[in-house]
Motif scaffolding. Structure first.
Motif, mmCIF file in Angstrom:
data_model
loop_
_atom_site.group_PDB
_atom_site.id
_atom_site.type_symbol
_atom_site.label_atom_id
_atom_site.label_comp_id
_atom_site.label_asym_id
_atom_site.label_seq_id
_atom_site.Cartn_x
_atom_site.Cartn_y
_atom_site.Cartn_z
ATOM 1 N N GLY A 3 0.780 -1.224 0.000
ATOM 2 C CA GLY A 3 0.000 0.000 0.000
ATOM 3 C C GLY A 3 0.815 1.278 0.000
ATOM 4 N N HIS A 4 2.062 1.219 0.341
ATOM 5 C CA HIS A 4 2.853 2.438 0.433
ATOM 6 C C HIS A 4 4.158 2.315 -0.335
ATOM 7 C CE1 HIS A 4 -0.028 3.824 3.271
ATOM 8 N NE2 HIS A 4 0.187 2.801 4.043
ATOM 9 N N ARG A 8 7.860 4.598 -0.350
ATOM 10 C CA ARG A 8 9.179 3.992 -0.144
ATOM 11 C C ARG A 8 10.095 4.271 -1.341
ATOM 12 N NH1 ARG A 8 5.963 -0.424 1.840
ATOM 13 N NH2 ARG A 8 5.894 -0.272 4.097
ATOM 14 N N ALA A 9 9.558 4.132 -2.535
ATOM 15 C CA ALA A 9 10.352 4.383 -3.740
ATOM 16 C C ALA A 9 10.784 5.843 -3.799
ATOM 17 C CB ALA A 9 9.555 4.009 -4.989
ATOM 18 N N TYR A 10 9.879 6.760 -3.485
ATOM 19 C CA TYR A 10 10.203 8.182 -3.491
ATOM 20 C C TYR A 10 11.289 8.488 -2.467
ATOM 21 C CZ TYR A 10 9.752 13.187 -2.748
ATOM 22 O OH TYR A 10 10.016 14.519 -2.602
ATOM 23 N N ARG A 16 19.076 8.464 -2.479
ATOM 24 C CA ARG A 16 20.116 8.164 -3.480
ATOM 25 C C ARG A 16 20.643 9.440 -4.109
ATOM 26 N NH1 ARG A 16 16.651 4.117 -5.078
ATOM 27 N NH2 ARG A 16 15.948 5.354 -6.858
ATOM 28 N N GLU A 17 19.767 10.417 -4.262
ATOM 29 C CA GLU A 17 20.164 11.682 -4.876
ATOM 30 C C GLU A 17 20.939 12.571 -3.911
ATOM 31 O OE1 GLU A 17 16.404 13.242 -6.098
ATOM 32 O OE2 GLU A 17 16.333 12.025 -7.910
ATOM 33 N N ALA A 28 6.737 10.231 9.005
ATOM 34 C CA ALA A 28 5.753 9.730 8.047
ATOM 35 C C ALA A 28 5.948 8.233 7.818
ATOM 36 C CB ALA A 28 5.853 10.488 6.725
ATOM 37 N N GLY A 29 7.198 7.796 7.740
ATOM 38 C CA GLY A 29 7.478 6.372 7.576
ATOM 39 C C GLY A 29 6.975 5.566 8.759
ATOM 40 N N LEU A 30 7.156 6.092 9.972
ATOM 41 C CA LEU A 30 6.659 5.404 11.167
ATOM 42 C C LEU A 30 5.137 5.343 11.155
ATOM 43 C CD1 LEU A 30 8.989 6.972 13.887
ATOM 44 C CD2 LEU A 30 9.097 4.649 12.956
#
Length: 99
Positions: A3-4, A8-10, A16-17, A28-30
């Motif tokens: 669902g998220h 995660r990709a963003y 990486r950048e 927000a991840g939590l």
């Protein structure tokens, strides 16, 4: 934790950048992980949001926001949700020393 994957990709792309992790991203991840945990357990038990919300004494939209990572519940609310699903949640606060 489905669902998220977009979030995660963003986040991974931003890191990486060379972008540093912001405290807001970490929070927000939590929030997303907590919502995933609640949703996955509810689905495992075959319960609808409406049933769990009614049992927990909250509204279905409030439970939906929580599952979507859009709300920060109180410990009392998490306890009511867990009891509504006849389950327990184990939440670790702080960093895991074993990691």
């Amino acid at each position: 934790m489905a669902g998220h994957s977009g979030w995660r990709a963003y986040r991974a792309k931003r890191l990486r950048e060379g972008a540093t992790a912001h405290p807001e991203y970490e929070q927000a991840g939590l929030d997303l992980r907590l919502g995933d945990m609640v949703r996955e357990r509810r689905i495992e038990l075959g319960l609808t949001q409406a049933v769990v919300a009614e049992r927990a004494g909250i509204t279905q939209p409030a439970l939906s926001r929580l599952e979507g990572g859009g709300g920060i519940p109180t410990l009392a609310m998490l306890d009511r949700i867990a009891r509504a699903m006849h389950t327990t949640f184990t939440i670790t606060v702080g960093e895991d020393a074993a990691a």
